[in-house]
Design an enzyme around this catalytic site. Structure first.
Site, PDB file in Angstrom:
ATOM      1  N   GLU A   1     -19.139  -2.733  10.802  1.00  0.00           N
ATOM      2  CA  GLU A   1     -20.030  -1.883  11.587  1.00  0.00           C
ATOM      3  C   GLU A   1     -21.097  -2.679  12.314  1.00  0.00           C
ATOM      4  O   GLU A   1     -21.491  -2.337  13.440  1.00  0.00           O
ATOM      5  CB  GLU A   1     -20.693  -0.836  10.678  1.00  0.00           C
TER       6      GLU A   1
ATOM      7  N   ARG B   1     -25.037   0.981   7.558  1.00  0.00           N
ATOM      8  CA  ARG B   1     -24.781  -0.434   7.254  1.00  0.00           C
ATOM      9  C   ARG B   1     -25.196  -1.330   8.415  1.00  0.00           C
ATOM     10  O   ARG B   1     -25.339  -2.538   8.238  1.00  0.00           O
ATOM     11  CB  ARG B   1     -23.293  -0.630   6.948  1.00  0.00           C
TER      12      ARG B   1
ATOM     13  N   LYS C   1       0.844  -1.187   0.000  1.00  0.00           N
ATOM     14  CA  LYS C   1       0.000   0.000   0.000  1.00  0.00           C
ATOM     15  C   LYS C   1       0.887   1.249   0.000  1.00  0.00           C
ATOM     16  O   LYS C   1       1.776   1.381   0.843  1.00  0.00           O
ATOM     17  CB  LYS C   1      -0.912  -0.004   1.230  1.00  0.00           C
TER      18      LYS C   1
END
Length: 584
Positions: free
Chosen positions: A335, A363, A250
């Site tokens: 979540e 969500r 990354k």
């Protein structure tokens, strides 16, 4: 004007064009595309590290496959910048005058090579399964590829998608982009399993992909373009579900992003040479106010557990974690699990304080309703939300309407620091039911506080007048005052009322307004359909009072500045005053 007329990318008008490139040219193309990501993000903000790390995989996909016959579904789609450059949208990266022409996420209205508007996590596998089944039902051909990473595997929907994908009896390719990061650090045992696979070059016995029935391929260097091309060639046209696990870096190609992966997951404009933000945060933030208060409460003996789902940087939670590591919990991008774990903590006697962004909390609607509210547990939820100028995938305007549909939850909206602290202390010490608190999306305003035994449904009279009453919820309390001052210059005596809850009414106050007022105007920093204003309108439905509701319209706005949205929704003192005069 095109800033790089010499770039190879200028020769690419469609993905098939890169099939004629040599390996040195493809590597040059990857370097060019990284530079364009950096230049654009440094200028206008955007996702940095995810795109830099996925560049070779993106080029390799389009070199081997034939888009759009072969379809790639990007999870979250925040790392599809390179894909956009190769699919006819390069001008939006080469020319600063066109930086805002394309979304930061996949967008079917932009290109036939995009299939979904996606900005939330863990969706790609389930979407790909559906597309693969549709292909088979219609007797069509083509590869279906799901590209998932950046912690997305920890979301429950990803597990559900994998479960159903594994039994598909036709082509489906799942690319697991393993860059060892979520938005922040990865969380949970799943990522230890991925680490074991990396350490064993894909040979670890505990391989949950093969355990589920997938064919499995591993690429130790997913930033090696030749290796990625070979891997895609091996899995292309597979006749059963395949997982291609690739190990990537990354932030590759930009050392500041490699050194600080969380900071450069997404960034505001920054200096390209140093990586420093062009505009440093100034003054105290509401997040800091909350962290300081939680620190005090923990030291005072409160059994607080601060929780979030993979976005600690949005709330300064690393500071709390550093001071109280045993009182901090990051569930990763999950979540739903975060809210249900909070319910368990509350039932066990702890005081969970959950930090959520409005756009992500939706969500977990079922968990809010079924696990928290139905059980009437004293979970505290701190919410970032409000009308913003972001992508339509990340709007923070629906939290009041969706929380308004759930019993037992009181959604408090402070307008300043003192009110925020009073509400948080009340929730920690006296609340016996679920409490959500909206964090004001503005610079810190000191203000005055509330009584420790305040009633959430109580409204305060800020300014007394007649004929017109303005009810300014949360940060819009200031808007109500400014509008009243403007109307006063025109000879109007305006009442200003400050509500503290978006989900409960002070019926005594509202009834009292009927004696001297003809018009009630509600102001809220959210969608007005099903929101606070709707409750007020319902209260006056069988009465003579005229009610006007102001907030965001019920629509998905996309990359429109907050200032422009305020104009569209008439959320400025001048436009409000004009509307009010016209409605008397």
């Amino acid at each position: 004007m095109n800033q790089h007329p010499d770039y190879l990318l200028n020769k690419v008008t469609r993905p098939a064009d890169i099939k004629a490139f040599s390996m040195p040219e493809l590597k040059q193309l990857a370097s060019e595309m990284r530079q364009l990501v950096l230049e654009k993000d440094a200028a206008i903000s955007g996702h940095v590290g995810p795109n830099l790390g996925a560049m070779e995989a993106t080029i390799a996909f389009h070199y081997v496959f034939d888009s759009p016959k072969d379809k790639i579904i990007w999870d979250i789609s925040h790392l599809a910048y390179g894909h956009k450059m190769l699919t006819g949208r390069k001008e939006a990266f080469l020319d600063p005058d066109h930086y805002h022409d394309v979304s930061g996420y996949s967008a079917p209205d932009e290109s036939e090579h995009d299939f979904f508007t996606v900005g939330h996590t863990s969706t790609s596998v389930a979407l790909a399964v559906g597309m693969a089944k549709a292909r088979d039902v219609l007797g069509q051909q083509g590869n279906i590829v799901a590209f998932i990473g950046d912690g997305s595997l920890s979301g429950g929907l990803a597990f559900e998608g994998l479960n159903n994908a594994s039994v598909l009896k036709s082509n489906l390719i799942i690319v697991v982009n393993d860059n060892q990061m979520s938005i922040a650090e990865n969380q949970g045992g799943l990522y230890q399993a991925l680490a074991d696979l990396r350490a064993s070059n894909g040979q670890a016995k505990n391989n949950f992909f093969t355990a589920m029935g997938f064919d499995y391929h591993y690429v130790s260097d997913g930033n090696d373009l030749k290796a990625m091309i070979t891997a895609f060639e091996e899995v292309k046209d597979s006749t059963s579900p395949v997982v291609l696990h690739i190990n990537t870096l990354k932030g590759k190609g930009y050392q500041p992003a490699v050194n600080n992966k969380e900071r450069f997951h997404w960034s505001n404009p920054f200096d390209l040479k140093t990586g420093q933000l062009l505009k440093q945060p100034s003054g105290e933030s509401y997040a800091q106010v909350i962290m300081d208060e939680l620190d005090k409460q923990v030291k005072a003996g409160q059994p607080i557990v601060a929780m979030n789902a993979a976005i600690p940087g949005a709330f300064k939670l690393h500071e709390f974690e550093g001071k109280h590591p045993d009182r901090y919990l990051d569930t990763g991008i999950a979540e739903q699990d975060c809210l249900t774990e909070a319910a368990g903590l509350a039932k066990g006697g702890a005081k969970p304080v959950v930090f959520q962004n409005s756009t992500f909390m939706q969500r977990a609607y079922d968990q809010l309703s079924h696990d928290v509210a139905l059980n009437d547990l004293p979970v505290i939820i701190m919410v970032n939300g409000g009308i913003n100028g972001g992508s339509k995938t990340h709007l923070g305007i629906f939290d009041i309407p969706y929380l308004n549909t759930i019993p037992n939850i009181n959604y408090l909206h402070p307008s300043n620091q003192a009110e925020l602290l009073a509400m948080l202390r009340w929730a920690l010490t006296k609340a016996k039911h679920p409490v959500a608190i909206r964090i004001p999306s503005q610079p810190v305003v000191l203000g005055t506080g509330l009584q420790e035994d305040f009633a959430p449904s109580h409204y305060d009279l800020v300014r007394e007048g007649k004929t017109i009453a303005l009810l300014g919820l949360g940060k819009f309390a200031q808007l109500a005052v400014k509008t009243a001052e403007l109307l006063a210059k025109k000879g109007r005596q305006v009442t200003v009322v400050k509500p503290y809850s978006a989900t409960s009414l002070d019926e005594e106050c509202l009834s009292g307004l009927e004696a001297k007022h003809q018009l009630v105007v509600t102001l809220e920093d959210a969608s007005i359909v099903g929101g606070f204003g709707s409750l007020v309108s319902q209260f006056y439905a069988d009465k003579a009072m005229k009610v006007l509701n102001y907030g965001a319209a019920k629509k998905f706005t996309d990359n429109i500045s907050q200032a422009e949205l305020y104009k569209q929704f008439h959320l400025t003192p001048e436009l409000l005053a004009q509307d009010i005069e016209e409605n008397l």
